[in-house]
Scaffold this motif. Structure first.
Motif, mmCIF file in Angstrom:
data_model
loop_
_atom_site.group_PDB
_atom_site.id
_atom_site.type_symbol
_atom_site.label_atom_id
_atom_site.label_comp_id
_atom_site.label_asym_id
_atom_site.label_seq_id
_atom_site.Cartn_x
_atom_site.Cartn_y
_atom_site.Cartn_z
ATOM 1 N N GLN B 532 -57.967 106.763 107.421
ATOM 2 C CA GLN B 532 -58.241 107.699 108.516
ATOM 3 C C GLN B 532 -58.847 107.001 109.729
ATOM 4 O OE1 GLN B 532 -60.928 110.383 106.632
ATOM 5 N NE2 GLN B 532 -59.401 111.011 105.114
ATOM 6 N N GLN B 533 -59.634 105.955 109.471
ATOM 7 C CA GLN B 533 -60.383 105.335 110.567
ATOM 8 C C GLN B 533 -59.602 104.245 111.284
ATOM 9 O OE1 GLN B 533 -64.446 104.405 109.693
ATOM 10 N NE2 GLN B 533 -64.747 106.251 108.461
ATOM 11 N N GLN B 534 -58.425 103.889 110.764
ATOM 12 C CA GLN B 534 -57.618 102.896 111.458
ATOM 13 C C GLN B 534 -56.789 103.599 112.522
ATOM 14 O OE1 GLN B 534 -58.495 99.788 110.440
ATOM 15 N NE2 GLN B 534 -59.784 101.075 109.127
ATOM 16 N N GLU B 535 -56.527 102.874 113.589
ATOM 17 C CA GLU B 535 -55.849 103.532 114.699
ATOM 18 C C GLU B 535 -54.333 103.352 114.706
ATOM 19 O OE1 GLU B 535 -58.063 102.274 118.070
ATOM 20 O OE2 GLU B 535 -59.647 103.740 117.687
ATOM 21 N N SER B 536 -53.867 102.201 114.264
ATOM 22 C CA SER B 536 -52.421 101.974 114.322
ATOM 23 C C SER B 536 -51.769 102.263 112.979
ATOM 24 C CB SER B 536 -52.136 100.520 114.715
ATOM 25 O OG SER B 536 -52.428 99.663 113.631
ATOM 26 N N ASP B 537 -50.493 102.600 113.034
ATOM 27 C CA ASP B 537 -49.733 102.803 111.803
ATOM 28 C C ASP B 537 -49.837 101.569 110.912
ATOM 29 O OD1 ASP B 537 -48.942 105.197 112.833
ATOM 30 O OD2 ASP B 537 -46.808 104.879 112.459
ATOM 31 N N ARG B 538 -49.744 100.438 111.534
ATOM 32 C CA ARG B 538 -49.769 99.172 110.810
ATOM 33 C C ARG B 538 -51.102 98.991 110.069
ATOM 34 N NH1 ARG B 538 -45.458 95.863 109.656
ATOM 35 N NH2 ARG B 538 -46.375 93.930 108.969
ATOM 36 N N ALA B 539 -52.191 99.264 110.759
ATOM 37 C CA ALA B 539 -53.510 99.081 110.151
ATOM 38 C C ALA B 539 -53.746 100.094 109.040
ATOM 39 C CB ALA B 539 -54.597 99.196 111.216
ATOM 40 N N LYS B 540 -53.209 101.297 109.219
ATOM 41 C CA LYS B 540 -53.373 102.317 108.180
ATOM 42 C C LYS B 540 -52.770 101.855 106.865
ATOM 43 C CE LYS B 540 -53.509 106.320 111.326
ATOM 44 N NZ LYS B 540 -54.811 106.885 110.993
#
Lengths: 689, 689
Positions: B532-540
């Motif tokens: 939830q706290q990641q901003e990019s699709d990649r980081a999620k």
């Protein structure tokens, strides 16, 4: 997103609810016992006991400023009996106290912030133990002023009769049940809903499934799951018949692809992952080991033992302490683990056939020793080609390594043979064309084991691994993966026939299973001609026909014949293989977990598939791969896991043990039951080389 | 892309290699026989025979300018015996010749160009046939000046003994083996690699798998696969115990979602798909029918028969000729198919419990008849709530319909109960809170069937369907789907216990299987807090932990407790259910086939999931769904299929028949064997309402 030091402090001070990383597998308290609570043993199975007391310096479990309790005690007793000191119980002198430390992250936030938790450890290892009397045992570790960690162990009942003289254990690495459905679809023809022929595995009188989860995670890998199958103990991921307790160290390995040379996006000629154990006891095979059923069979009966694999032979499944310790694994096949500490002598496998010459050649990683020379000096026949394999004297032990890395896939060896120009010989030259398939290696292995066993009046055990199924699944190369599945099925068919010819069918238990699965399925057919001619990703997806529009398998008719044709066409490769591998209508298929890639549903005829390539931040679409396909953004950066139960098939004496839903360690117990390996005293037989 | 008329002409003239659409299922030549070649029958099983001779006007199979041969002949004989005219063989008068026509597309290119192939047909139907003597039969259709289509049929051997008095057949719609692995992970706890409790299904003494493919395609649907299970005949997709031969017509249905109200991207309160059969014989139940084991059981023994489902009851699996003919299906439960032509009388099911009141209410689709009134006038108790269900007199027949559409999911009935405010009562009001679960319906059904059977000295058969598994899988709502799987397992557990209480355990065969699977897998865990706290699709995507980083099931501990904790926590819903449904660490999971959607790996607490919505060109991301998730572009536009073998579990007398790898029709034969349904003459018993 940036975290302040304050927030991190709060994270570290609060109870950690992380489970991505754990301090130590199967050790929720600060006192650890390996083998842990609820472990089952075959009567007389040899094992090491490792005790650790840990003191985290900070974090949610911080203890005594990281000062570790060195004055722990361990007691054990039979069910209801008095507990006595562990060394006294086993008649050992108390081992030396070991001390080391490691670090781990409490969760992903801590990792992002580079805020590790150091842990100090005091440990003792009790080596070479056996429990002979069936029943339960209670072990109590007391530490930290009265805290206790308890373990209840169970020794299984002895067999009432020996059912099988020989065992052949086939492993399809990564072979989920859905892949067998798909392989059947390619290799066999239906008419009006009835298969006109079937997989040999479909006929197994023993049929069940097994759960593949590891000791402390619900997803396994090939090392840990092979351990469960062969030692009857769930291990941690990457543990090979040994509890690799330093979870936090191995976490770093997990950032490497788990199956190094075939993992998604990794070049197939890539080098091995680097594994650096930082702890004082981190040397290979230092971890507490458990005797496998192969080792028991050798020790108790002096039986013949062979290993066959299509992978580089130092890889996970065939080997038996910690994965990726390639040179050590190879040395272990020859001399066992006696070098490190008191363990039973191991006189070497009877045969070892596979790929991976790079781990046998002299180099800096193995003190410039040629393992080929070492094995030859121990009296092994050594070969490098299928021709040499077939010429081996069946009465002598043998080592045959056919390629630098993995043996070539069935598809490349049989259909797209031009690709063999790229295959590398053990000597390092391109054009390794004289390679055997799994069937060639398995049948020759049976001949050698049978000949030698007959001369010595023993039985034999063979492990034969269709190892490339998993490697091809990791790179989403479904045609090559299914070729390996069909080759395994063909090998089982040929094995049953050959056992009958040599008079061993009645005495041989055959077990076929997977070490883990893949989330994979066929969900329709794809009109590849239509797909190619559409311009947008969206339009390409309309080439997929589901439900009734999937039609019948077009792999069982020549390219210019409709799949509905009722004629049975013969495959050039014989019963159970496709008539064509590149029909216009192919299987539309997918994975539950995958990296970014393009999909065109066509066989890769010019090269093995490489769907994603790595850049500095992870794996992305490989611009060279499936250029006519449509793009799919993945749900994984770098690898793939799997959580499904996998099928179990059994033929021959004792096959009835392998029915229903099982846990992976159960299989080792069932093999031991069929072979009557459980013993109420320490039995050793001499083995004649 | 634009095709010229010239190119299309060439396509039509050249041999067509299409298989997305076929002229007629299981009929590669122009003469069609249903049941087709290689059909197996239970001795005495009633069936219709349909003969068609087809003449395509154009295309790759064009014949005689579309002039169809009306002077075909059909002969049949026992193995090696003389062939005699079919009407003579069965002692019938020759039926009237039927003529109709249909069109189909030869492939996707032809469809894009709107260039159909018209086909003229001459046909005859021979109704209400039985073959009593075990062995093989040869049928020859001669047409078009000497062409022949042959069919070899086999009548199975009679049972040597009757093993079971009662049969309960559970169907988990769409329940792949991988979903059972996942359900086990949610509902049961492991400690050190050992499950401390297991699924009831894991304990089944009979265990196997079955192939679900249809008569003429390798992907099935629920209608066709239910037919295979209950009649022992593979059918075409959408065929319900009847060969719906007009494939080309049904193709158009396939453009509708296959599972209308729950298919990917379809509104859950959507209306039914429109089905318009254009042919002269296209009326419901005009297709050649085969007697199911339920019908045989009633005819031969006068036995009690009940049907329970969580879906709207007119849906695929519970019903027995063509799917989506809702009103006709309901009428058939009550009066059978006798109305259409000579067939055995059907005195109505003993009980019918499920959802789908909309198909029972008066409306233009059913001549404004209230089926509730119709059933009540036939003497059925009629109920609309769980309270009314429980108050039913066990000695009387009963109809209970609890909701307008499907019954609410287990998750909504037990955990997120606020969602019941949205559930619609049979009367059309929101707030259907007095609904039963599968267990409630099944146990009450057993009580009624058992009471009535005892009074009449017969046995009973019950079909109980966990129908919403599939519907929730189609919308990628994994938590609701797994809730249904766990509810099924809990129902099986309660059923075994209840059968023991009422003294029927020894006499009752219980079979549990799926009609088809889904390509689904759990491949790791997801740290939802981190995601939830990641901003990019990649980081999620980095929130996913695979292999050892998957950890243990966090569904078996309270939210603030680590999954490694060895304490066994009780679930509020009892044994076999999660302690929490929304842990921080959830299962990371995926599908082999899916539409565009976002994934956040969290349970949907506020609404059932709707991952994709339809616009004018297909299904796209639903902007309202899983907004915190990362985007995945799909490989399907509108639906989902499945090709994997599915597991089979059996308990009780005859369970041993259900071992190993089977084909779906085999299950009907095994039930018939256990019940001794095969008869060497036409047996009829009277049934007392």
């Amino acid at each position: 997103m940036v975290y302040s030091a304050l927030l991190l402090g709060a994270l570290a001070a609060a109870p950690a609810f992380g489970q991505t990383f754990r301090r130590t597998a199967a050790c929720p308290k600060l006192g650890c016992v390996f083998p842990p609570d609820q472990t089952d043993f075959i009567a007389g199975q040899t094992f090491d006991l490792r005790i650790e007391v840990q003191a985290p310096v900070n974090g949610s479990e911080a203890y005594n400023n990281g000062q570790v309790d060195e004055n722990f005690s361990v007691k054990i007793g039979g069910e209801g009996g008095e507990l006595v000191d562990i060394a006294q119980f086993f008649g050992l002198s108390d081992p030396k106290l070991e001390k080391y430390n490691f670090t781990y992250y409490e969760d992903l936030f801590a990792e992002d912030a580079h805020a590790p938790t150091p842990v100090n450890v005091a440990a003792k290892s009790y080596r070479n133990l056996q429990l002979h009397t069936p029943g339960t045992y209670e072990l109590v570790l007391t530490y930290n002023n009265g805290d206790t960690t308890k373990a209840t162990w169970t020794v299984a009942d002895l067999a009432e009769q020996k059912k099988a003289k020989n065992v052949i254990f086939f492993v399809g690495d990564g072979m989920a049940g859905s892949m067998l459905s798909a392989a059947r679809l390619l290799g066999h023809k239906t008419i009006n809903g009835k298969y006109q022929s079937k997989l040999k595995l479909d006929e197994a009188p023993g049929y069940g499934s097994q759960m593949t989860h590891s000791l402390d995670s619900f997803i396994t890998d090939s090392a840990n799951s092979a351990s469960a199958l062969f030692s009857g103990k769930k291990m941690t991921v990457n543990g090979l018949n040994a509890y690799t307790v330093r979870f936090a160290i191995r976490f770093k390995i997990s950032k490497q692809p788990a199956d190094d040379r075939a993992s998604t996006g990794v070049s197939l000629v890539d080098s091995q992952p680097s594994l650096t154990l930082s702890s004082s006891t981190g040397k290979a095979f230092g971890d507490p080991k458990v005797e496998t059923i192969f080792e028991m069979f050798r020790r108790i009966e002096g039986g013949q033992v062979g290993i066959v694999s299509k992978a580089y032979i130092a890889d996970a499944t065939p080997a038996a302490s910690q994965r990726s310790q390639y040179t050590a694994v190879i040395e272990q096949y020859l001399t066992g683990v006696a070098g490190n500490y008191s363990w039973f002598p191991w006189e070497g496998v009877d045969l070892l056939f596979g790929g991976g010459a790079e781990n046998f050649l002299p180099g800096p990683g193995n003190n410039n020793v040629s393992q080929f020379d070492r094995w030859a000096s121990e009296g092994y026949q050594v070969g490098y080609t299928k021709t040499e394999l077939e010429a081996f004297d069946n009465a002598q032990r043998a080592l045959a390594i056919f390629t630098r890395g993995n043996i070539s896939t069935w598809l490349d060896q049989n259909i797209y043979t031009d690709l063999l120009d790229l295959a590398i010989t053990p000597q390092g030259e391109r054009g390794a064309r004289d390679q055997p398939g799994l069937k060639d290696m398995t049948l020759k292995a049976i001949d050698i084991l049978h000949t030698r066993a007959k001369e010595r009046n023993t039985g034999f055990m063979l492990m034969s691994e269709a190892a490339l199924i998993d490697k091809e699944m990791h790179v989403l190369d479904i045609d090559r993966a299914l070729g390996e599945v069909l080759e395994l099925d063909d090998t089982v068919r040929a094995t049953l026939k050959h056992l009958e010819e040599i008079g061993e069918l009645e005495d041989t238990l055959i077990v076929v299973t997977a070490d883990h699965g893949h989330g994979f399925d066929v969900f329709g057919s794809a009109d590849t001609k239509y797909l190619q001619q559409q311009e947008s990703d969206r339009a390409k997806r309309n080439a997929i026909g589901t439900y009734q529009n999937s039609g019948l398998s077009a792999y069982q008719v020549p390219q210019d014949v409709l799949a509905t044709n009722h004629t049975i066409f013969d495959s050039p490769q014989g019963e159970g293989f496709p008539v064509t591998w590149d029909p216009r209508y192919t299987i539309a298929h997918g994975w539950a977990a995958f990296p970014d890639h393009r999909e065109d549903f066509e066989v890769n005829t010019d090269h093995e598939r490489l769907p994603a390539v790595k850049n500095t931040t992870g794996y992305f679409f490989n611009p060279e791969d499936n250029q006519r396909g449509f793009a799919m953004t993945g749900n994984l950066g770098t690898g793939e896991g799997q959580g499904v139960d996998v099928p179990v098939y059994a033929f021959g004496p004792g096959h009835e043990y392998f029915r229903g839903v099982m846990n992976s360690p159960d299989l080792a117990f069932k093999v031991a039951l069929a072979l009557d390996l459980g013993k109420s005293s320490n039995v050793t037989a001499s083995y004649k080389k």
